[in-house]
Write an enzyme that holds these catalytic residues in place. Structure first.
Site, PDB file in Angstrom:
ATOM      1  N   ASN A  12       0.871  -1.175   0.000  1.00  0.00           N
ATOM      2  CA  ASN A  12       0.000   0.000   0.000  1.00  0.00           C
ATOM      3  C   ASN A  12       0.908   1.225   0.000  1.00  0.00           C
ATOM      4  O   ASN A  12       1.511   1.549   1.016  1.00  0.00           O
ATOM      5  CB  ASN A  12      -0.884  -0.038   1.260  1.00  0.00           C
ATOM      6  N   LYS A  14       0.146   4.243  -0.210  1.00  0.00           N
ATOM      7  CA  LYS A  14      -0.485   5.422   0.421  1.00  0.00           C
ATOM      8  C   LYS A  14      -0.279   6.658  -0.461  1.00  0.00           C
ATOM      9  O   LYS A  14      -0.227   6.548  -1.678  1.00  0.00           O
ATOM     10  CB  LYS A  14       0.071   5.628   1.828  1.00  0.00           C
ATOM     11  N   GLU A 100      -6.705   4.554   7.987  1.00  0.00           N
ATOM     12  CA  GLU A 100      -6.466   5.990   7.734  1.00  0.00           C
ATOM     13  C   GLU A 100      -7.697   6.633   7.093  1.00  0.00           C
ATOM     14  O   GLU A 100      -7.985   7.796   7.327  1.00  0.00           O
ATOM     15  CB  GLU A 100      -5.208   6.164   6.864  1.00  0.00           C
ATOM     16  N   GLU A 170      -5.476  -4.984  10.657  1.00  0.00           N
ATOM     17  CA  GLU A 170      -4.429  -3.990  10.878  1.00  0.00           C
ATOM     18  C   GLU A 170      -4.708  -3.245  12.176  1.00  0.00           C
ATOM     19  O   GLU A 170      -5.507  -2.290  12.187  1.00  0.00           O
ATOM     20  CB  GLU A 170      -4.421  -2.982   9.716  1.00  0.00           C
ATOM     21  N   GLY A 176       2.442   2.062  10.732  1.00  0.00           N
ATOM     22  CA  GLY A 176       3.412   3.149  10.565  1.00  0.00           C
ATOM     23  C   GLY A 176       4.127   3.543  11.849  1.00  0.00           C
ATOM     24  O   GLY A 176       4.786   4.571  11.909  1.00  0.00           O
TER      25      GLY A 176
HETATM   26  C1  PEP Z   1      -0.633  -0.073   5.825  1.00  0.00           C
HETATM   27  O1  PEP Z   1      -0.426   0.820   5.038  1.00  0.00           O
HETATM   28  O2  PEP Z   1      -1.685  -0.697   5.732  1.00  0.00           O
HETATM   29  C2  PEP Z   1       0.371  -0.383   6.839  1.00  0.00           C
HETATM   30  C3  PEP Z   1       0.219  -1.446   7.565  1.00  0.00           C
HETATM   31  O3  PEP Z   1       1.438   0.478   6.952  1.00  0.00           O
HETATM   32  P1  PEP Z   1       2.872   0.144   7.644  1.00  0.00           P
HETATM   33  O4  PEP Z   1       3.329  -1.156   7.063  1.00  0.00           O
HETATM   34  O5  PEP Z   1       3.727   1.305   7.268  1.00  0.00           O
HETATM   35  O6  PEP Z   1       2.629   0.040   9.116  1.00  0.00           O
END
Ligand code: PEP
Length: 253
Positions: A12, A14, A100, A170, A176
């Protein structure tokens, strides 16, 4: 990992990478993962890079995902993108309900459900994200929150369509932040999700469902996570932005 479910590793991106940077990332990644046959690799660039990444990964073992979509077919929804537009650019997946989006853009279990139904109806596969905040976990509401997100997110989705759903667990506190859930913590919630899906559908659907873990997954921790029986893949943010890092992660042993 369970041999009956094909692992799915998704990046992802983002709100990162211009279109030319995205082209470069996808092009560098392609040869590094070309030998991967037993895993599905999904790239989710921004809307503005979908076309270019679609061209780069055509004919490779990587498939395209969008990070969001609208639940209506078309019309007066300024700034929104429809399922048909995503399909036209070669998307096979769409991420729905990322934390997010829930946190900053007002998405709710209801809008997540509407989007998921529309995606499936139009022929996209959906990566439906669920996860608790730290406050919810500490208040002992983990089961309640995850059960609600799964139940409402999947409302009115018929068994036939469930095959095109991947659930991404998640935990919001792990995204993050560099704080990964331990493999045990993650597997416990994956198992809870599978149980919930069993009660909503049946054992066969629950056993076939792929559940990804997301939250600070790196090449260093991916193997331990993937060794757990209910973890079928990873949704990766930060570690998907560098070709070498994401390739190492995808090639986990
Ligand atoms: C995500 O974007 O869904 C995510 C888990 O980000 P990260 O791996 O940076 O924690």
């Amino acid at each position: 990992m369970n041999p009956n479910r094909k692992p799915i590793l998704a990046g992802n991106w983002k709100m990162n990478k211009t279109s030319s940077e995205a082209r470069d990332l996808a092009a560098k990644l392609a040869p590094l993962v070309s030998g991967v046959k037993d895993r599905e690799i999904v790239l989710a660039p921004t809307f503005t890079s979908l076309q270019t990444v679609s061209e780069v990964i055509k004919g490779t073992n990587m498939v395209l995902a969008a990070q969001n979509m609208h639940w209506e077919d078309k019309g007066a929804f300024t700034g929104e993108i429809s399922a048909e537009m995503l399909l036209d650019l070669g998307c096979e997946y769409v991420i729905i309900g990322h934390s997010e989006r829930r946190q900053y853009f007002g998405e709710t279990d209801d809008t997540v459900n509407r989007k998921a139904k529309q995606a499936l109806k139009k022929g996209l596969s959906a990566i439906l994200c669920v996860g608790e905040t730290l406050a919810e976990r500490e208040a002992g509401k983990l089961n309640e929150v995850i059960s609600r997100q799964v139940t409402v997110g999947l409302k009115d989705i018929v068994t036939e369509y469930i095959k095109k759903i991947v659930i991404a667990y998640e935990p919001v506190w792990a995204i993050g932040t560099g704080k990964t859930a331990t493999p045990e913590q993650a597997n416990e919630v994956h198992s809870l999700i599978r149980q919930k899906v069993k009660t909503l559908y049946n054992a066969e659907v629950a056993q076939g469902l792929r559940i990804q873990y997301g939250g600070s997954v790196t090449p260093e921790n991916v193997s331990a996570l993937m060794a757990k029986p209910d973890i079928d893949g990873a949704l990766v943010g930060g570690a998907s932005l560098k070709p070498d890092t994401f390739a190492t992660l995808v090639n986990f042993k």
